[in-house]
Design a protein around this motif. Structure first.
Motif, PDB file in Angstrom:
ATOM      1  N   THR A 105      48.796  32.910  37.212  1.00 60.73           N
ATOM      2  CA  THR A 105      47.459  32.630  36.693  1.00 60.73           C
ATOM      3  C   THR A 105      46.397  32.946  37.744  1.00 60.73           C
ATOM      4  O   THR A 105      45.345  33.524  37.432  1.00 60.73           O
ATOM      5  N   THR A 106      46.665  32.590  38.983  1.00 56.33           N
ATOM      6  CA  THR A 106      45.727  32.867  40.069  1.00 56.33           C
ATOM      7  C   THR A 106      45.562  34.365  40.263  1.00 56.33           C
ATOM      8  O   THR A 106      44.445  34.855  40.441  1.00 56.33           O
ATOM      9  N   TYR A 107      46.662  35.094  40.229  1.00 55.60           N
ATOM     10  CA  TYR A 107      46.575  36.553  40.391  1.00 55.60           C
ATOM     11  C   TYR A 107      45.764  37.188  39.266  1.00 55.60           C
ATOM     12  O   TYR A 107      44.977  38.107  39.501  1.00 55.60           O
ATOM     13  N   ALA A 108      45.942  36.707  38.046  1.00 56.95           N
ATOM     14  CA  ALA A 108      45.146  37.233  36.932  1.00 56.95           C
ATOM     15  C   ALA A 108      43.661  36.953  37.181  1.00 56.95           C
ATOM     16  O   ALA A 108      42.818  37.840  36.993  1.00 56.95           O
ATOM     17  N   ALA A 109      43.344  35.740  37.626  1.00 59.44           N
ATOM     18  CA  ALA A 109      41.942  35.382  37.888  1.00 59.44           C
ATOM     19  C   ALA A 109      41.367  36.202  39.040  1.00 59.44           C
ATOM     20  O   ALA A 109      40.225  36.676  38.969  1.00 59.44           O
ATOM     21  N   ILE A 110      42.148  36.390  40.100  1.00 62.28           N
ATOM     22  CA  ILE A 110      41.692  37.195  41.241  1.00 62.28           C
ATOM     23  C   ILE A 110      41.398  38.626  40.779  1.00 62.28           C
ATOM     24  O   ILE A 110      40.371  39.210  41.122  1.00 62.28           O
ATOM     25  N   THR A 111      42.299  39.169  39.998  1.00 69.09           N
ATOM     26  CA  THR A 111      42.133  40.535  39.504  1.00 69.09           C
ATOM     27  C   THR A 111      40.870  40.663  38.663  1.00 69.09           C
ATOM     28  O   THR A 111      40.082  41.596  38.842  1.00 69.09           O
ATOM     29  N   MET A 112      40.656  39.717  37.771  1.00 68.11           N
ATOM     30  CA  MET A 112      39.466  39.783  36.922  1.00 68.11           C
ATOM     31  C   MET A 112      38.191  39.573  37.739  1.00 68.11           C
ATOM     32  O   MET A 112      37.171  40.208  37.478  1.00 68.11           O
ATOM     33  N   LEU A 164      34.064  39.744  28.230  1.00 68.96           N
ATOM     34  CA  LEU A 164      35.507  40.010  28.134  1.00 68.96           C
ATOM     35  C   LEU A 164      35.829  41.423  28.589  1.00 68.96           C
ATOM     36  O   LEU A 164      36.840  41.654  29.261  1.00 68.96           O
ATOM     37  N   LYS A 165      34.970  42.357  28.238  1.00 71.62           N
ATOM     38  CA  LYS A 165      35.198  43.745  28.635  1.00 71.62           C
ATOM     39  C   LYS A 165      35.057  43.908  30.146  1.00 71.62           C
ATOM     40  O   LYS A 165      35.846  44.597  30.785  1.00 71.62           O
ATOM     41  N   VAL A 166      34.050  43.249  30.729  1.00 70.58           N
ATOM     42  CA  VAL A 166      33.829  43.330  32.174  1.00 70.58           C
ATOM     43  C   VAL A 166      34.994  42.701  32.941  1.00 70.58           C
ATOM     44  O   VAL A 166      35.389  43.187  34.005  1.00 70.58           O
ATOM     45  N   CYS A 167      35.567  41.635  32.417  1.00 63.73           N
ATOM     46  CA  CYS A 167      36.711  40.973  33.085  1.00 63.73           C
ATOM     47  C   CYS A 167      37.983  41.819  33.047  1.00 63.73           C
ATOM     48  O   CYS A 167      38.884  41.599  33.846  1.00 63.73           O
ATOM     49  N   ARG A 168      38.037  42.745  32.108  1.00 64.98           N
ATOM     50  CA  ARG A 168      39.211  43.595  31.936  1.00 64.98           C
ATOM     51  C   ARG A 168      40.484  42.752  31.780  1.00 64.98           C
ATOM     52  O   ARG A 168      41.383  42.762  32.622  1.00 64.98           O
ATOM     53  N   ILE A 204      37.729  40.536  40.814  1.00 62.25           N
ATOM     54  CA  ILE A 204      37.504  41.821  41.480  1.00 62.25           C
ATOM     55  C   ILE A 204      36.865  42.813  40.509  1.00 62.25           C
ATOM     56  O   ILE A 204      35.951  43.563  40.879  1.00 62.25           O
ATOM     57  N   MET A 205      37.321  42.812  39.275  1.00 59.12           N
ATOM     58  CA  MET A 205      36.755  43.726  38.275  1.00 59.12           C
ATOM     59  C   MET A 205      35.283  43.420  38.019  1.00 59.12           C
ATOM     60  O   MET A 205      34.460  44.337  37.901  1.00 59.12           O
ATOM     61  N   VAL A 206      34.940  42.141  37.933  1.00 61.32           N
ATOM     62  CA  VAL A 206      33.556  41.761  37.645  1.00 61.32           C
ATOM     63  C   VAL A 206      32.641  42.133  38.806  1.00 61.32           C
ATOM     64  O   VAL A 206      31.571  42.708  38.598  1.00 61.32           O
ATOM     65  N   ILE A 207      33.054  41.833  40.049  1.00 60.99           N
ATOM     66  CA  ILE A 207      32.184  42.170  41.180  1.00 60.99           C
ATOM     67  C   ILE A 207      32.013  43.680  41.296  1.00 60.99           C
ATOM     68  O   ILE A 207      30.951  44.164  41.659  1.00 60.99           O
ATOM     69  N   ASN A 208      33.041  44.423  40.951  1.00 60.45           N
ATOM     70  CA  ASN A 208      32.909  45.874  40.991  1.00 60.45           C
ATOM     71  C   ASN A 208      31.852  46.357  40.000  1.00 60.45           C
ATOM     72  O   ASN A 208      31.061  47.242  40.314  1.00 60.45           O
ATOM     73  N   ASP A 209      31.827  45.754  38.812  1.00 65.87           N
ATOM     74  CA  ASP A 209      30.804  46.140  37.836  1.00 65.87           C
ATOM     75  C   ASP A 209      29.409  45.729  38.300  1.00 65.87           C
ATOM     76  O   ASP A 209      28.441  46.446  38.058  1.00 65.87           O
TER      77      ASP A 209
END
Length: 160
Positions: free
Chosen positions: A44-51, A8-12, A53-58
């Protein structure tokens, strides 16, 4: 940190919620012209896309994150990569629904997703990195423009 809490933290989640809300703001400049379905699927798609991106960055920056004291990606790298792939399947299904509902928005969301992922792989040049983050962060404000084909002053000001 428990595994679930780490994911959950990684998904931001707050950043995903920000993207979701910004889609509503972006469409709000075009009242009575957008169906509830379109609002919901694009947000919903934008939220998923954003999360995503956050995960791949980590995943990509795990060595740099360790210096900052963030060790979840390093300690769970294989599992996190698997999670990201599965999460992207869900995100891709959502994105397909956007493409089927509004092809221009599907293209726009796909480009923002690719742009956001590319951030993790480009050299760390302050101006370029900052510009990419700003474009991706502000892009939900322009969904109404992409869908309707005319830019409202409010959407433009929200983006900038």
């Amino acid at each position: 940190m428990t595994q679930v809490k780490g994911y959950l933290k990684v998904c931001r989640i707050p950043t995903g919620i920000y993207a979701l809300l910004m889609v509503y703001v972006g469409f709000s400049f075009y009242p009575d012209q957008v169906s509830f379905w379109l609002y919901t699927i694009v947000a919903t798609t934008y939220a998923a896309i954003t999360m995503s991106i956050m995960v791949i960055n980590d995943i990509v920056d795990y060595k740099r994150d360790v210096i900052k004291g963030k060790c979840f990606a390093r300690d769970n790298l294989k599992e996190l990569k698997s999670f990201w792939k599965k999460f992207n399947i869900v995100t891709s299904i959502l994105l397909l629904a956007v493409w089927l509902t509004s092809p221009w928005l599907g293209l726009y969301c796909s480009c923002i997703w690719l742009l956001g992922i590319s951030y993790s792989y480009i050299p760390k040049w302050f101006l370029l990195n900052t510009t990419l983050v700003a474009i991706c962060s502000g892009s939900p404000a322009l969904v109404g423009w992409v869908h309707h084909g005319h830019l409202s002053l409010g959407a433009m000001m929200t983006f900038f």
